[in-house]
Scaffold this motif. Structure first.
Motif, mmCIF file in Angstrom:
data_model
loop_
_atom_site.group_PDB
_atom_site.id
_atom_site.type_symbol
_atom_site.label_atom_id
_atom_site.label_comp_id
_atom_site.label_asym_id
_atom_site.label_seq_id
_atom_site.Cartn_x
_atom_site.Cartn_y
_atom_site.Cartn_z
ATOM 1 N N ARG A 180 -2.100 -0.754 -5.996
ATOM 2 C CA ARG A 180 -3.330 -0.413 -5.288
ATOM 3 C C ARG A 180 -4.536 -1.061 -5.945
ATOM 4 O O ARG A 180 -4.668 -1.063 -7.161
ATOM 5 N N LYS B 1 1.969 -5.298 -1.463
ATOM 6 C CA LYS B 1 3.400 -5.034 -1.480
ATOM 7 C C LYS B 1 4.054 -6.095 -2.365
ATOM 8 O O LYS B 1 3.851 -7.296 -2.170
ATOM 9 N N CYS B 2 4.832 -5.647 -3.353
ATOM 10 C CA CYS B 2 5.374 -6.550 -4.359
ATOM 11 C C CYS B 2 6.851 -6.851 -4.123
ATOM 12 O O CYS B 2 7.576 -6.039 -3.545
ATOM 13 N N GLY C 248 -3.599 -2.492 -0.630
ATOM 14 C CA GLY C 248 -2.308 -2.478 -1.285
ATOM 15 C C GLY C 248 -1.671 -3.855 -1.238
ATOM 16 O O GLY C 248 -1.781 -4.559 -0.231
ATOM 17 N N GLY D 245 1.481 4.147 -0.605
ATOM 18 C CA GLY D 245 1.546 2.693 -0.643
ATOM 19 C C GLY D 245 0.483 1.976 0.159
ATOM 20 O O GLY D 245 0.669 0.832 0.560
ATOM 21 N N ASP E 111 6.507 2.564 -2.416
ATOM 22 C CA ASP E 111 6.898 1.387 -1.641
ATOM 23 C C ASP E 111 6.653 0.099 -2.419
ATOM 24 O O ASP E 111 6.299 -0.930 -1.842
ATOM 25 N N ASN E 112 6.833 0.176 -3.756
ATOM 26 C CA ASN E 112 6.691 -0.989 -4.630
ATOM 27 C C ASN E 112 5.364 -1.720 -4.399
ATOM 28 O O ASN E 112 5.301 -2.939 -4.266
ATOM 29 N N THR E 113 4.302 -0.953 -4.395
ATOM 30 C CA THR E 113 2.964 -1.452 -4.084
ATOM 31 C C THR E 113 2.045 -1.262 -5.277
ATOM 32 O O THR E 113 2.204 -0.315 -6.052
ATOM 33 N N ASN F 161 6.579 -3.322 -9.185
ATOM 34 C CA ASN F 161 5.123 -3.138 -9.177
ATOM 35 C C ASN F 161 4.578 -2.734 -10.547
ATOM 36 O O ASN F 161 3.506 -3.191 -10.957
#
Length: 390
Positions: free
Chosen positions: A362, A334-335, A332, A188, A358-360, A339
């Protein structure tokens, strides 16, 4: 019926036929702004003239001989890496996964030759990614990576990421090394703070164990230094490299100090393709382009501009995004929304990003992306977020 290509990938429905710098082009002519760069691989973009020239010239003279013989291009690239880094010696591989395999072998062989064959354990951290080989998945240890692939290779001690208090007690007379990514990529885009890398270096020195850094994704200029650990002012004993070093050609390496590599004598490791003339010709061209103060300064300048624009994007779409993190052009987002939905919305706006844990999402663009393309990228991400919100 099973597909002719083993169905282990969830592929996006694109078949790109051409690349130009930061752009990928579909057969129907659609142009996609590529913020993934082949997952941090195409550091100089697609069809870079210098890399094309190096590959074409080498292809016209000699492709492959194997490591039974001297390879001048390999020696030249090794010399450049040794001159530019902590390392005294380099072994060339074809991928980051292969680099992980050697790093593990090297650390264990080091202790075996020192008369401590019991020192086989390597400390790793949650959220890590070290490739998909037996050693790589055992090192990461997550259920996602290991489920169904047992029995796992033993000898890895998994600690929670960022739990400083857990590290020292985990070091025993069985410990060979600590292995960590200076910036977690698949995890993430999570940087290890400089003071923490310094602390790990001090801890390894205190206990006489080896520090292995996995710079497969964060190395080769990606963070604005040639290698990410340089920001912390430390040096590892062993380092895994791949992705960007070949600029799109399959190439990896393990860099090491003379001491750490002391157990790796003739016959202890090998590779048929690793460091072949084609790969090393391209690798030399990559190093010549990336490893200059001017190029790395420009990466940092562009990273600052992109980061500033992305902070504005997050502020403009608080229901979609939470925060921006990363270092250099390894960023990254973070959403708050899912994502993969944001990645899909980006496809509709013809901008390519890469999902991570981690709901990210890139952003790993070519390091020579232009200022205009940075602005265009954020505009397209803005439209993607707006369309998803609607």
């Amino acid at each position: 019926m099973i597909a002719s290509v083993l169905p282990t990938y969830n592929r996006a429905p694109f078949s790109f036929v051409k690349g130009e710098g930061s752009w990928l082009i579909e057969a129907d002519g659609r142009r996609f702004l590529d913020l993934g760069a082949g997952i941090a691989v195409n550091v100089l973009g697609h069809a870079n003239p210098a890399l094309t020239e190096a590959l074409t010239a080498q292809a016209g003279s000699l492709w492959h001989t194997s490591n039974l013989y001297e390879i001048p291009q390999q020696k030249a690239l090794a010399d450049k890496l040794v001159d530019a880094t902590f390392a005294d010696t380099v072994f060339f591989t074809n991928s980051g996964t292969e680099s992980c395999e050697l790093a593990v072998k090297m650390a264990r062989k080091y202790w075996y030759e020192k008369g401590h064959p019991e020192r086989t354990e390597i400390i790793t951290f949650s959220g890590s990614f070290h490739g998909r080989s037996s050693a790589g998945i055992a090192a990461a240890g997550s259920e996602k990576m290991t489920k169904g692939f047992g029995p796992l290779l033993p000898g890895f001690v998994h600690l929670p990421f960022a739990d400083h208090e857990a590290i020292a007690p985990a070091i025993t007379h069985h410990t060979a090394a600590i292995m960590i990514e200076p910036v977690q990529g698949e995890g993430g885009i999570i940087p290890v703070p400089d003071q923490c890398l310094k602390g790990l270096r001090d801890l390894c020195d205190e206990h006489g164990i080896l520090l292995i850094l996995d710079e497969v994704q964060c190395g080769v200029g990606r963070t604005g230094k040639l290698f990410a650990h340089e920001w912390a002012g430390i040096e590892p004993d062993i380092m895994m490299v791949a992705k960007g070093i070949g600029g799109g050609f399959p190439l990896g390496a393990v860099l090491a100090t003379e001491n750490a590599a002391s157990g790796m004598t003739a016959g202890t490791h090998g590779s048929t393709y690793g460091g072949n003339p084609l790969g090393c010709a391209v690798g030399n061209a990559v190093m010549d382009a990336v490893n200059t103060p001017e190029f790395l300064d420009d990466v940092n300048r562009k990273a600052g501009a992109l980061r500033q624009k992305l902070e504005g994007l997050v502020a403009a779409h608080p229901d979609m995004f939470e925060s921006v993190r990363g270092q250099g052009l390894m960023i990254g987002i973070k959403c708050k929304a899912t994502n993969t939905d944001i990645v899909q919305a980006g496809y509709d706006q013809q901008v390519l990003t890469v999902p991570a844990a981690d709901n990210t999402i890139r952003l790993l663009p070519p390091l020579n992306i232009t200022d205009e393309e940075i602005g265009e990228a954020v505009d397209r991400l803005d439209k993607a977020a707006a369309s998803l919100a609607a």
